[in-house]
Design a protein around this motif. Structure first.
Motif, short mmCIF file in Angstrom:
data_model
loop_
_atom_site.label_atom_id
_atom_site.label_comp_id
_atom_site.label_asym_id
_atom_site.label_seq_id
_atom_site.Cartn_x
_atom_site.Cartn_y
_atom_site.Cartn_z
N ALA A 1 0.85 -1.20 0.00
CA ALA A 1 0.00 0.00 0.00
C ALA A 1 0.88 1.24 0.00
N GLU A 2 0.59 2.15 -0.91
CA GLU A 2 1.37 3.40 -0.97
C GLU A 2 0.49 4.50 -1.54
N GLY A 3 0.68 5.70 -1.03
CA GLY A 3 -0.04 6.85 -1.54
C GLY A 3 -1.06 7.39 -0.55
N ARG A 4 -0.68 8.45 0.17
CA ARG A 4 -1.59 9.19 1.05
C ARG A 4 -1.93 8.43 2.34
N TYR A 5 -1.05 7.56 2.78
CA TYR A 5 -1.24 6.90 4.07
C TYR A 5 -0.64 7.81 5.15
N ASN A 6 -1.45 8.77 5.57
CA ASN A 6 -0.95 9.88 6.37
C ASN A 6 -1.19 9.76 7.87
N THR A 7 -1.83 8.68 8.30
CA THR A 7 -2.06 8.47 9.73
C THR A 7 -1.86 7.00 10.07
N PRO A 8 -1.56 6.69 11.32
CA PRO A 8 -1.45 5.28 11.72
C PRO A 8 -2.75 4.52 11.48
N GLU A 9 -3.89 5.20 11.62
CA GLU A 9 -5.17 4.53 11.41
C GLU A 9 -5.32 4.08 9.96
N LEU A 10 -4.88 4.90 9.01
CA LEU A 10 -4.95 4.52 7.61
C LEU A 10 -3.98 3.37 7.31
N VAL A 11 -2.83 3.39 7.93
CA VAL A 11 -1.88 2.28 7.77
C VAL A 11 -2.51 0.98 8.27
N ARG A 12 -3.18 1.05 9.40
CA ARG A 12 -3.83 -0.14 9.95
C ARG A 12 -4.92 -0.65 9.00
N ARG A 13 -5.65 0.27 8.38
CA ARG A 13 -6.68 -0.14 7.42
C ARG A 13 -6.07 -0.86 6.23
N ALA A 14 -4.91 -0.40 5.80
CA ALA A 14 -4.24 -1.06 4.67
C ALA A 14 -3.86 -2.49 5.03
N PHE A 15 -3.33 -2.70 6.22
CA PHE A 15 -2.98 -4.06 6.64
C PHE A 15 -4.23 -4.93 6.75
N GLU A 16 -5.30 -4.37 7.26
CA GLU A 16 -6.56 -5.12 7.37
C GLU A 16 -7.10 -5.49 5.99
N ALA A 17 -6.78 -4.67 4.97
CA ALA A 17 -7.23 -4.94 3.61
C ALA A 17 -6.36 -5.96 2.89
N GLY A 18 -5.26 -6.36 3.53
CA GLY A 18 -4.41 -7.39 2.94
C GLY A 18 -3.03 -6.93 2.50
N ALA A 19 -2.63 -5.72 2.86
CA ALA A 19 -1.32 -5.23 2.47
C ALA A 19 -0.21 -6.03 3.13
N HIS A 20 0.84 -6.29 2.36
CA HIS A 20 2.05 -6.95 2.87
C HIS A 20 2.88 -5.95 3.67
N ALA A 21 2.95 -4.72 3.18
CA ALA A 21 3.69 -3.63 3.83
C ALA A 21 3.07 -2.32 3.37
N VAL A 22 3.45 -1.23 4.03
CA VAL A 22 2.91 0.08 3.68
C VAL A 22 4.06 1.07 3.55
N VAL A 23 4.03 1.85 2.47
CA VAL A 23 5.00 2.91 2.27
C VAL A 23 4.41 4.22 2.78
N VAL A 24 5.16 4.91 3.62
CA VAL A 24 4.75 6.22 4.13
C VAL A 24 5.86 7.21 3.79
N GLY A 25 5.48 8.35 3.22
CA GLY A 25 6.47 9.34 2.83
C GLY A 25 6.27 10.68 3.51
N THR A 26 5.41 11.52 2.92
CA THR A 26 5.25 12.91 3.33
C THR A 26 5.08 13.09 4.83
N MET A 27 4.22 12.30 5.45
CA MET A 27 3.92 12.52 6.86
C MET A 27 5.04 12.10 7.80
N ILE A 28 6.10 11.53 7.24
CA ILE A 28 7.28 11.22 8.06
C ILE A 28 8.47 12.07 7.66
N THR A 29 8.66 12.30 6.36
CA THR A 29 9.93 12.88 5.89
C THR A 29 9.81 14.24 5.21
#
Length: 225
Positions: free
Chosen positions: A181-209
């Motif tokens: 999952a990549e693209g606009r995962y700007n909160t931990p809650e959205l990251v959790r939703r991606a994992f629940e949807a079946g993501a192997h991993a999540v890329v986070v950019g702007t909101m960290i760096t």
């Protein structure tokens, strides 16, 4: 079969800064990679040979891209084999490339995927925007399929504020490859939703760096007008 470079249930941090950003340059990207490592990231996404070489010091797998802009094609993420070869030489463990169905200069994604795996001996990460592109990349031999370009192509525009969790879920149902999952995962809650949807991993950019964009977000959403 050797283990995958990008670990399951992990966060990959995108360490990138455009030329107009005060943090542009390999020294800053290298420092960001070290901070991401210390925070628990399992990989780093970086752009171009210089930044890729700099982030290697963090000791994490590097998901490399090479952005090359062209007036004649909208495809700019690792658009050709020479770009892939350059970032592998700089230390990329995984090569990400635009695998959309948009017009491009040079070889099609199906050809590039095969050449990168066979000739360079590294894993391939397919950046896609819709389900059909992900299915095609999987059939062509990609190692991972990422939702990176959802919201950034004519087929998926205009860009929404929320990430495309539905695409993650659809890909995870249809292919056996790891879906990133990549693209606009700007909160931990959205990251959790991606994992629940079946993501192997999540890329986070702007909101960290990207402190500039984080500051703008706080100013626009948090300061009374």
């Amino acid at each position: 079969m050797s283990p995958l470079k990008l670990a399951k249930r992990g966060i990959i941090v995108s360490c990138q800064a455009r030329a107009d950003n005060p943090l542009h340059g390999p020294a800053f990207m290298g420092a960001m990679a070290l901070a991401a490592r210390d925070g628990g990231a399992v990989g780093i996404r970086a752009n171009g040979p210089e930044d890729i070489a700099a982030v290697k010091a963090a000791g994490l797998p590097v998901l490399g891209i090479y952005k090359i802009l062209s007036d004649s094609s909208p495809v700019y993420i690792t658009p050709n084999f020479d770009a892939a070869r350059a970032i592998v030489a700089a230390g990329a463990d995984v090569v990400a490339l635009d695998c959309t169905l948009r017009p491009r200069n040079g070889e099609e994604p199906t050809v590039l995927i095969r050449r990168i795996r066979d000739e360079l001996g590294v894993e391939v990460f397919a950046d896609v925007s819709v389900l059909d592109e992900g299915l095609a990349a999987a059939d062509a031999g990609a190692t991972y399929v990422g939702t990176t370009l959802s919201g950034y192509t004519e087929a998926t525009g205009p860009k929404p504020e929320a990430p495309d969790v539905a695409l993650v879920e659809a890909l995870a149902r249809r292919i056996s490859l790891p879906v990133i999952a990549e693209g606009r995962y700007n909160t931990p809650e959205l990251v959790r939703r991606a994992f629940e949807a079946g993501a192997h991993a999540v890329v986070v950019g702007t909101m960290i760096t990207n402190p500039r964009e984080i500051t703008r977000r706080f100013v626009s959403l948090g300061v009374p007008q």
